[in-house]
Design a protein around this motif. Structure first.
Motif, short mmCIF file in Angstrom:
data_model
loop_
_atom_site.label_atom_id
_atom_site.label_comp_id
_atom_site.label_asym_id
_atom_site.label_seq_id
_atom_site.Cartn_x
_atom_site.Cartn_y
_atom_site.Cartn_z
N GLY A 8 0.86 -1.18 0.00
CA GLY A 8 0.00 0.00 0.00
C GLY A 8 0.90 1.23 0.00
N LYS A 9 0.30 2.39 0.11
CA LYS A 9 1.10 3.62 0.09
C LYS A 9 0.53 4.64 1.06
N CYS A 10 1.36 5.61 1.37
CA CYS A 10 0.90 6.66 2.27
C CYS A 10 1.51 7.99 1.78
N GLU A 15 -1.33 14.94 -1.44
CA GLU A 15 -2.60 14.44 -1.93
C GLU A 15 -3.46 15.63 -2.37
N HIS A 16 -4.30 15.38 -3.32
CA HIS A 16 -5.17 16.37 -3.97
C HIS A 16 -4.39 17.37 -4.82
N SER A 17 -3.38 18.05 -4.25
CA SER A 17 -2.65 19.02 -5.07
C SER A 17 -1.95 18.32 -6.25
N ALA A 125 -9.07 3.35 3.03
CA ALA A 125 -8.50 4.11 4.15
C ALA A 125 -7.45 5.11 3.67
N GLY A 126 -7.36 5.32 2.36
CA GLY A 126 -6.35 6.25 1.85
C GLY A 126 -4.97 5.62 1.80
N LEU A 127 -4.92 4.29 1.83
CA LEU A 127 -3.62 3.60 1.84
C LEU A 127 -3.36 2.81 0.55
N THR A 168 -10.11 10.64 -12.60
CA THR A 168 -8.87 11.23 -13.13
C THR A 168 -7.77 11.20 -12.07
N PRO A 169 -7.31 10.01 -11.69
CA PRO A 169 -6.26 9.93 -10.67
C PRO A 169 -4.94 10.49 -11.20
N SER A 170 -4.08 10.91 -10.28
CA SER A 170 -2.79 11.44 -10.70
C SER A 170 -1.86 10.34 -11.20
N GLY A 171 -2.03 9.14 -10.66
CA GLY A 171 -1.10 8.05 -10.97
C GLY A 171 -0.05 7.87 -9.87
N GLY A 172 -0.11 8.73 -8.86
CA GLY A 172 0.86 8.66 -7.76
C GLY A 172 0.73 7.37 -6.96
N ASP A 173 -0.52 6.97 -6.70
CA ASP A 173 -0.75 5.76 -5.89
C ASP A 173 -0.16 4.53 -6.57
N ASN A 174 -0.59 4.30 -7.84
CA ASN A 174 -0.13 3.07 -8.50
C ASN A 174 1.38 3.08 -8.72
N THR A 219 -15.90 7.97 -1.96
CA THR A 219 -14.72 7.33 -2.54
C THR A 219 -13.69 8.40 -2.93
N THR A 220 -12.49 7.93 -3.26
CA THR A 220 -11.43 8.86 -3.70
C THR A 220 -11.91 9.69 -4.89
N GLY A 221 -12.52 9.01 -5.87
CA GLY A 221 -12.99 9.71 -7.06
C GLY A 221 -13.99 10.80 -6.70
N GLY A 300 -4.10 10.59 1.83
CA GLY A 300 -4.97 10.09 0.77
C GLY A 300 -6.11 11.07 0.55
N ALA A 301 -7.19 10.55 0.00
CA ALA A 301 -8.28 11.46 -0.39
C ALA A 301 -9.00 12.10 0.79
N GLY A 302 -9.00 11.45 1.96
CA GLY A 302 -9.65 12.03 3.14
C GLY A 302 -11.12 11.65 3.23
O1 PMV Z 1 -7.33 7.92 -1.19
P1 PMV Z 1 -6.25 7.36 -2.00
O2 PMV Z 1 -5.37 6.43 -1.28
O3 PMV Z 1 -6.78 6.74 -3.28
O4 PMV Z 1 -5.29 8.58 -2.45
C1 PMV Z 1 -5.75 9.55 -3.34
C2 PMV Z 1 -4.77 10.64 -3.56
C3 PMV Z 1 -5.37 11.83 -4.34
O5 PMV Z 1 -4.30 12.78 -4.48
C4 PMV Z 1 -6.50 12.48 -3.58
C5 PMV Z 1 -5.86 11.43 -5.72
C6 PMV Z 1 -4.79 11.10 -6.72
O6 PMV Z 1 -5.18 10.59 -7.77
O7 PMV Z 1 -3.59 11.38 -6.53
#
Ligand code: PMV
Length: 342
Positions: A8-10, A15-17, A125-127, A168-174, A219-221, A300-302
């Motif tokens: 997972g990631k943290c 996040e968001h920006s 959980a934003g992870l 439209t995720p940033s791609g940071g998580d994956n 959800t994150t989206g 994460g998304a919060g």
């Molecule tokens: O909630 P998570 O773990 O999917 O993290 C989302 C991070 C965001 O910046 C809110 C969205 C993104 O695509 O980067």
């Protein structure tokens, strides 16, 4: 039979920006999603977390992924992903089915797979639970069908899967679940920078604790869409502030200036709360930790989910978390990315 797992990631910051082209610093965490996979005519999914098992034909799975892709395209035009999110939420297996279908289509495989998914990463959980699962599935299919795709190619296909889940995720998580470690991630339009911070920040990140404040209602989206819906004049300064905090965070982590790091984490939390993605529970917890001289921010998304907490005095931090009614989650930060397990 093959076993693949991904962490997972943290988000330490960003996040968001990050969705608006600002940089993020993201760590792979010591909790993993494992996928056991073998070739099959059909697509059979066993999910430990959903306590469910489903069987689809290969053609049906591919058609589903193609239809989800068409729906994503039309939602993207409308700039409203509600219909796509509804479909993905309708059945807990849909994200898995879509991930498998997308992987089969992308690799030109006309056969199925049996997958057994078990994950230690709390869901929603934003992870990065969905990213870790998707990256593991894509890698497992690539290996099973001897496509031998590089991690870059695996990551690219998984970004397509993540779009189904998050719009439209940033791609940071994956990217973090794929490459692991501590990464500097930035995406400006289609230009992506993924840089390992291993050399700049070679030490183990200590005295951080994760706290799960409960499953978010959105959800994150949906949360990303909610932030996008804020007036530009309100959103932009806060997004820019978060971007500047990320740049500063990279410098101070290099210098090991943890006092300044705490200020940056708390400032990030303030900006995220103003963007409307905190909750009363997170506000209460972060304030309690700040009052003891520590730092805390949502991650994460919060809208609930995980809070990243820090204090040089770890015992004190654990005590504050417990007194606030939560169970501290002790996890290693900066672990290995997707891998084939023996
Ligand atoms: O909630 P998570 O773990 O999917 O993290 C989302 C991070 C965001 O910046 C809110 C969205 C993104 O695509 O980067």
């Amino acid at each position: 039979m093959i076993k693949v797992s991904a962490p997972g990631k943290c988000h330490l910051i960003g996040e968001h920006s990050v969705v608006y082209g600002e940089p993020a610093i993201i760590a792979a965490i010591g909790k993993r999603c494992a996928v056991l996979a073998k070739k099959s005519e059909d697509v059979i999914i066993h999910s430990r977390e959903l306590a469910a098992e489903k069987k689809y034909s290969c053609a049906e799975t591919i058609e589903f992924a193609n239809n989800v892709q068409k729906l994503w395209d039309s939602c993207f035009e409308k700039k409203d992903f509600s219909e796509l999110f509804e479909l993905m939420k309708k059945d807990g297996m849909n994200p898995v089915k879509a991930a498998i279908g997308k992987a089969l289509v992308s690799m030109g495989v006309n056969s199925g797979v049996v997958v057994r998914i078990s994950s230690d990463i709390p869901i929603g959980a934003g992870l990065g639970s969905s990213s870790a699962m998707s990256i593991s599935i894509v890698k497992a299919i690539s290996e099973l069908y001897e496509k031998n795709l590089s991690d870059e190619q695996i990551n690219e296909i998984t970004l397509g899967v993540e779009r189904f889940n998050h719009g439209t995720p940033s791609g940071g998580d994956n990217s973090t679940c794929c490459f692991g470690g501590l990464i500097w991630f930035r995406r400006i339009d289609s230009k992506i920078t993924i840089k390992s911070l291993k050399e700049e920040i070679p030490y183990a990140m200590k005295n951080f604790i994760l706290v799960n404040t409960g499953r978010p209602k959105r959800t994150t989206g949906e949360l990303v869409q909610q932030v996008r819906g804020l007036p530009d004049v309100f959103r932009t300064p806060r997004i820019k502030a978060l971007g500047n905090i990320a740049v500063e965070m990279r410098n101070i982590l290099k210098k090991r200036d943890f006092k300044k790091m705490k200020d940056l984490m708390n400032l990030a939390q303030k900006n995220l709360a103003e963007l409307g993605v905190s909750t009363p529970e997170i506000d209460k917890l972060t304030k309690s930790i700040m009052a003891t001289g520590g730092a805390a921010k949502l991650c994460g998304a919060g809208g609930g989910g995980t809070v990243l907490c820090y204090h040089e005095d770890r015992e004190r931090l654990v005590r504050t978390v417990r007194e606030s009614g939560y169970q501290p989650m002790e996890v290693e930060l900066g672990v290995e990315g997707v891998r084939i397990d023996e």
